[in-house]
Design a protein around this motif. Sequence first.
Motif, mmCIF file in Angstrom:
data_model
loop_
_atom_site.group_PDB
_atom_site.id
_atom_site.type_symbol
_atom_site.label_atom_id
_atom_site.label_comp_id
_atom_site.label_asym_id
_atom_site.label_seq_id
_atom_site.Cartn_x
_atom_site.Cartn_y
_atom_site.Cartn_z
ATOM 1 N N ILE A 25 0.835 -1.189 0.000
ATOM 2 C CA ILE A 25 0.000 0.000 0.000
ATOM 3 C C ILE A 25 0.876 1.248 0.000
ATOM 4 N N ARG A 26 0.341 2.290 -0.576
ATOM 5 C CA ARG A 26 1.001 3.593 -0.537
ATOM 6 C C ARG A 26 -0.088 4.639 -0.460
ATOM 7 N N GLU A 27 0.105 5.629 0.389
ATOM 8 C CA GLU A 27 -0.934 6.623 0.583
ATOM 9 C C GLU A 27 -0.337 7.995 0.781
ATOM 10 N N ALA A 28 -1.135 9.015 0.528
ATOM 11 C CA ALA A 28 -0.709 10.392 0.722
ATOM 12 C C ALA A 28 -1.235 10.917 2.046
ATOM 13 N N ASP A 29 -0.400 11.659 2.760
ATOM 14 C CA ASP A 29 -0.793 12.342 3.982
ATOM 15 C C ASP A 29 -1.101 13.792 3.618
ATOM 16 N N GLY A 43 -2.114 20.134 4.297
ATOM 17 C CA GLY A 43 -2.835 20.808 3.230
ATOM 18 C C GLY A 43 -2.275 20.482 1.862
ATOM 19 N N LYS A 44 -1.187 19.733 1.834
ATOM 20 C CA LYS A 44 -0.597 19.228 0.604
ATOM 21 C C LYS A 44 -0.553 17.707 0.676
ATOM 22 N N ALA A 45 -0.675 17.070 -0.471
ATOM 23 C CA ALA A 45 -0.595 15.608 -0.510
ATOM 24 C C ALA A 45 0.880 15.203 -0.493
ATOM 25 N N VAL A 46 1.313 14.635 0.621
ATOM 26 C CA VAL A 46 2.688 14.163 0.767
ATOM 27 C C VAL A 46 2.656 12.641 0.661
ATOM 28 N N VAL A 47 3.156 12.123 -0.445
ATOM 29 C CA VAL A 47 3.075 10.689 -0.704
ATOM 30 C C VAL A 47 4.104 9.956 0.144
ATOM 31 N N GLY A 48 3.617 8.998 0.940
ATOM 32 C CA GLY A 48 4.486 8.240 1.817
ATOM 33 C C GLY A 48 5.157 7.079 1.105
ATOM 34 N N PRO A 49 5.961 6.322 1.837
ATOM 35 C CA PRO A 49 6.664 5.189 1.242
ATOM 36 C C PRO A 49 5.739 3.997 1.026
ATOM 37 N N LEU A 50 6.185 3.082 0.196
ATOM 38 C CA LEU A 50 5.458 1.834 -0.016
ATOM 39 C C LEU A 50 5.561 0.989 1.246
ATOM 40 N N LYS A 51 4.427 0.424 1.684
ATOM 41 C CA LYS A 51 4.409 -0.353 2.925
ATOM 42 C C LYS A 51 3.903 -1.768 2.671
ATOM 43 N N ASP A 52 4.441 -2.689 3.445
ATOM 44 C CA ASP A 52 3.944 -4.063 3.439
ATOM 45 C C ASP A 52 2.741 -4.141 4.370
#
Length: 352
Positions: free
Chosen positions: A140-144, A148-157
Amino acid sequence: MTDSTASRNRPDDRDEIARLLPAPADRDLTREQHLRHKELLMHHIDHDRAASAAAAEPVRRTPWRRPVLVASATALALAGALTAGVAMTGTEGRAHGGTAATATESRPAAALLHRISAAAARHDTPTVRDDQFVYTREKIREADVTSGKAVVGPLKDYESWLAQEPGPLHKLGLFRVDGETLPINAQLGDTEGTPAGLGRPTYRWLGSLPTDPGRLLDYLYAKTPEAERRQRDQAVFEQIGSLLGGVMPPRTAAALYRAAAEIPGVRRTAEARDVIGRQGLGIVRDDTRYGVRTEWVFDAKDYVFLGARTYLTRDTSYGKAGTLLSGTAELAHAVVDEAGQRPADGDRTRTA
């Protein structure tokens, strides 16, 4: 005024609830909760666009918090209010589904979804007991969007073990993210426990759904949680997407794909990739209000569901067009006897 009309006019109180609650521990997030983030993000974008258009005072943003089933609990309450509106909401969008150009554009998507449906119907029917757990392994990968900005996080297991008892249950299973194992508890507000349903789709519950695509779509339009000003067709499309990829009866999977083919605005895309870069056949739908696209990716050889992505299709205050909001890549599914138990390699399957 009908119950369904009242529910549509009722203010959306999810952001206010999320603001009042303390932020839970980081990572305390199941896949089901993660799927609700997107709905809350859409709500933020809608408010920003409305404020800009009206040249009004800037909207005061509610601090972004991991909802820990706050959104899910409210969504279930809204879903309950919709049961009387099957005839009205079940045909919304389909009754005035668009122009001839839209219908022409959707025909390749319908043809592909019908082939995927036929392939899903040919799968073996697994045996799943109520005392067992459905196991899923994925990336999974998601944005935080806290800032107020979409900060894309790392790929997670990500691994999960979902209880199959009809319930209601207080302990729904376990999930493991990057090696840390946490419980999945009953949804907030479910003091008696969370029963099987859209928010907790067990194998037995999935098998109880209508297998006629039209009846199934009517059910989904009636039961999918509503959000203020949210496109109804998009919400149902994404609700179907949240059910894909797990262990489910083949007839149910086949019906879901045929039901999706009837949703206005569903298109086939020439190229699609899941969050780990696997290329496949794509089915997409754009939420034009928010400038967001949800994309399903299927293996070109056997039509197995590979994963999904949601990303911006135009520049917004949250990021540039193409910015990823969420993505999953399905790796393995199985049925196991205990939560936390990993299946043997030979027991793992990928299920459309």
